[in-house]
Write an enzyme that holds these catalytic residues in place. Structure first.
Site, PDB file in Angstrom:
ATOM      1  N   ASP A 134      14.797  88.476  78.738  1.00  0.00           N
ATOM      2  CA  ASP A 134      14.313  89.038  79.995  1.00  0.00           C
ATOM      3  C   ASP A 134      15.552  89.463  80.793  1.00  0.00           C
ATOM      4  O   ASP A 134      16.697  89.289  80.371  1.00  0.00           O
ATOM      5  CB  ASP A 134      13.437  88.030  80.750  1.00  0.00           C
TER       6      ASP A 134
HETATM    7  C1  BGC Z   1      10.369  90.503  84.289  1.00  0.00           C
HETATM    8  C2  BGC Z   1       9.769  90.983  83.000  1.00  0.00           C
HETATM    9  C3  BGC Z   1       9.964  92.481  82.848  1.00  0.00           C
HETATM   10  C4  BGC Z   1      11.432  92.795  82.962  1.00  0.00           C
HETATM   11  C5  BGC Z   1      11.739  94.270  82.770  1.00  0.00           C
HETATM   12  C6  BGC Z   1      11.769  91.015  84.503  1.00  0.00           C
HETATM   13  O1  BGC Z   1      12.211  90.763  85.799  1.00  0.00           O
HETATM   14  O2  BGC Z   1      10.386  89.095  84.308  1.00  0.00           O
HETATM   15  O3  BGC Z   1       8.405  90.645  82.964  1.00  0.00           O
HETATM   16  O4  BGC Z   1       9.436  92.903  81.625  1.00  0.00           O
HETATM   17  O5  BGC Z   1      11.877  92.402  84.245  1.00  0.00           O
HETATM   18  O6  BGC Z   1      11.307  95.033  83.820  1.00  0.00           O
END
Ligand code: BGC
Length: 677
Positions: free
Chosen positions: A314
């Site tokens: 993530d």
């Molecule tokens: C979130 C994810 C997301 C990623 C990309 C993160 O802050 O936790 O769910 O897919 O950002 O945007």
């Protein structure tokens, strides 16, 4: 076909029978010999730099020409593409340009430019990933579906599959091949700001919906994702929904049995159904960050399941091992820990030092070449499976069903099936035509509130700018009952957006609503929350805002019947105002067709069928899920030690009324039922 009972009964059994002998486990996705031969050839001829570039994912902001974009609309920076793709050979980009949804034509133009650069500089296409969380979140004029929590409330697998299929089609219409969905975290703590992104508290519902969504996104053959499908990315692996503090990205303390039987279950099933990628939970469990947990990443997912898919981090989570969790002294050490634990791609996302550090680590023997080759093979495999080597971009004209009425009808159906009737005393609902309705509350006339986060922007705060074609609750009720029959007096309103201040309200004008009630036969109070997403959505008190509760109390004093419409991402506590209402409808976050769906349901033109996908708490110190132990609900023990423990909840998991009466009889023994499933 809905089968709520079956789902509940088998929950405790999901995910248990897993072999530990990797050799004996057939591949989760059968390998395609032609793809594997291509990968072997690439691995032989790629340099270390090229390989590491494939493991790096950067946000689109880094390669955007922000100055020109501000003046003329989004455009890329050739100079930054030269650095990121030309020099560092970066293999993946993500996120939405300028932080807001773009037209599909704009997407296609940008992706063509990225792919031409990638093919010229590396000979390998880039894989672009976007959070199309509830429909085409980030593609303008596409079809938005109710959020995951609403899809959970439909208990309808087929509808979930269809919604993912439509979302895949519309995502492909912008030349994007990869979505960071579905979200199969179990939302088991109602304080958590991401409760609404997944299918509720139950592992079986998340498993069934997750598998259905994967099928809808990817189609039938994971080795050949067709023109109208995308690669799914199951997230967040795993146990994200139970932070001890209730706050986003804070530590959990999950027992091994809960991890294995509940949190792992949706991933296990989805991987077995061909899910091509997984994103890791940002959090820390029992002291160890998930991004550093080799057992969970490599053993459980890759080895035990013999799964050849891709694990992506993530946002910035390798850096977090150093800067936040302090389990690594330097960023470089953090990279070593994460890659050796089993991470294949780092969502870095703002700079490319990951590439330099990882190269040094390989040269120093701290990360093996074997590990690098395994990770790169997984990235290339995903790109081959998506057909990106043959078609890095494509003509988008053929996507002529984008934003069509046909797709809208499915979104409306989903919204109708997801809104849950929780109370209906004295047949208050349906509301007959011709009645005068006072519509009140801060959520009554807002597309932002209906949609929640991940809607046109991350925080969902710009939704009203892009949704003129859709109806707020107010507009939908005007259509249904006639404008002359709707008195709109909100009484409480949200403050204008500033620095994620979703919880702030303006000075209330409750007396105006109370005065307006004199003209009305019935009051509909649309209460709940404004949109938020992730950590900015953290709160310290789950109780519904005081202004909103005061509004309902003041209106109750008029003696007019009140219908509460709960429009919120998580269950805000309402035990003091619930008894004042004759009817309660929990619409959660039903998105762009949620207002129309509600009007149809309130008027009796559609019947309620949604069921609670989570346990609605009554008291802040009594948060619970349905799968509690007997000792949590046993009344008072006799004798000196008169311990007591009772479940004290507002509405249970699975609860939901309709306009029909059901009588259950001749029930047979549960164990027999389980055997039949
Ligand atoms: C979130 C994810 C997301 C990623 C990309 C993160 O802050 O936790 O769910 O897919 O950002 O945007």
């Amino acid at each position: 076909m809905k089968s709520i009972k079956k789902m509940v009964l088998v929950s405790a059994f999901a995910g248990t029978c897993l072999t530990t002998h990797a050799q004996a486990t057939p591949p989760a996705i059968p390998a395609d010999p032609a793809i594997e031969a291509n990968i072997r050839q690439w691995l032989q001829r790629m340099t270390l730099e090229q390989k590491i570039g494939q493991m790096c994912e950067i946000t689109i902001d880094v390669v955007s020409d922000l100055e020109t974009s501000r003046e003329k609309g989004f455009c890329l920076s050739e100079a930054m593409l030269d650095t990121v793709i030309g020099k560092y050979k970066v293999g993946s980009l993500l996120n939405v340009p300028l932080g807001v949804a773009q037209k599909k034509e704009k997407w296609a133009e940008a992706i063509k430019q990225i792919q031409e650069k990638s093919m010229k500089e590396i000979g390998i296409p880039c894989i672009y990933g976007v959070d199309q969380i509830h429909g085409t979140t980030y593609t303008l004029d596409g079809t938005m579906f109710p959020q995951g929590i609403n899809m959970g409330a439909t208990f309808n697998r087929e509808l979930t599959r269809k919604s993912a299929e439509i979302s895949a089609y519309e995502t492909k219409a912008g030349c994007i091949p990869w979505t960071f969905a579905p979200v199969v975290d179990l939302g088991r703590d109602p304080r958590w700001a991401r409760m609404w992104e997944n299918y509720g508290e139950d592992c079986y519902v998340n498993t069934e919906m997750g598998v259905s969504a994967v099928k809808g996104f990817q189609g039938e053959d994971p080795n050949r994702i067709g023109a109208y499908h995308v690669a799914a990315c199951m997230k967040h692996y795993m146990g994200y929904g139970v932070p001890v503090s209730g706050k986003d990205r804070t530590p959990s303390s999950i027992s091994r049995s809960d991890m294995r039987e509940k949190h792992f279950a949706p991933f296990l099933a989805a991987v077995r159904h061909g899910a091509l990628s997984v994103m890791v939970n940002s959090g820390v469990d029992n002291g160890l960050p998930f991004h550093a947990n080799r057992e969970l990443l490599t053993e459980w997912l890759k080895e035990d399941l013999n799964w050849d898919g891709l694990i992506v981090t993530d946002w910035a989570d390798i850096n977090n091992l150093c800067t936040r969790d302090h389990i690594a002294a330097t960023k470089k050490e953090a990279i070593k820990i994460a890659i050796n634990a089993g991470i294949d791609m780092s969502m870095v996302p703002y700079e490319v030092s990951f590439c330099d550090y990882l190269k040094e680590l390989v040269e120093e023997g701290e990360v093996s070449m074997e590990r690098i080759d395994d990770a790169v093979a997984r990235v290339l495999r995903l790109k081959y499976r998506l057909g990106l080597f043959d078609n890095p971009y494509w003509d988008i004209k053929k996507y002529d069903k984008f934003g069509s009425k046909e797709f809208a009808a499915v979104a409306l159906q989903a919204a109708e099936e997801s809104e849950v009737l929780l109370k209906n005393d004295a047949h208050t609902l349906p509301i007959a035509k011709g009645k005068k309705i006072l519509l009140t509350g801060p959520n009554a006339n807002s597309m932002r509130c209906l949609n929640g986060g991940w809607s046109y922007s991350w925080q969902g705060h710009v939704a009203d700018d892009y949704t003129q074609a859709y109806h707020t609750i107010y507009e939908a009720l005007c259509e249904k009952y006639g404008k002359e029959n709707i008195i709109y007096e909100p009484g409480v309103t949200y403050a204008p957006y500033k620095n994620d201040n979703w919880w702030e309200e303006n000075k209330p004008e409750i007396e105006k609503s109370v005065a307006a009630a004199a003209q009305a036969d019935i009051i509909i109070a649309c209460i709940g929350e404004n949109s938020y997403c992730e950590t900015p959505g953290n709160l310290t008190d789950l109780t519904l805002s005081e202004n909103q509760r005061n509004l309902v109390k003041a209106l109750a004093a008029t003696g007019k019947p009140i219908v509460l419409v709960l429009n919120q991402g998580r269950p805000r506590i309402i035990n003091d105002i619930e008894p004042l209402a004759k009817a309660v409808v929990n619409i959660m976050l039903p998105s762009n067709y949620g207002g129309d769906a509600l009007a149809n349901l309130l008027a009796g033109d559609a019947n309620f069928s949604g069921k609670m996908p989570f346990t609605y708490p009554r008291l802040i110190n009594a948060l619970a899920t349905y799968d509690y132990k007997p000792c949590e609900n046993m009344g008072q023990m006799g004798g000196n030690y008169n311990y007591d423990s009772v479940m004290d909840i507002q509405w249970p998991f699975g609860f939901g009324l309709s306009y029909t009466n059901y009588k259950y009889n001749n029930l047979s023994n549960c164990s027999k039922l389980i055997l039949q499933i």
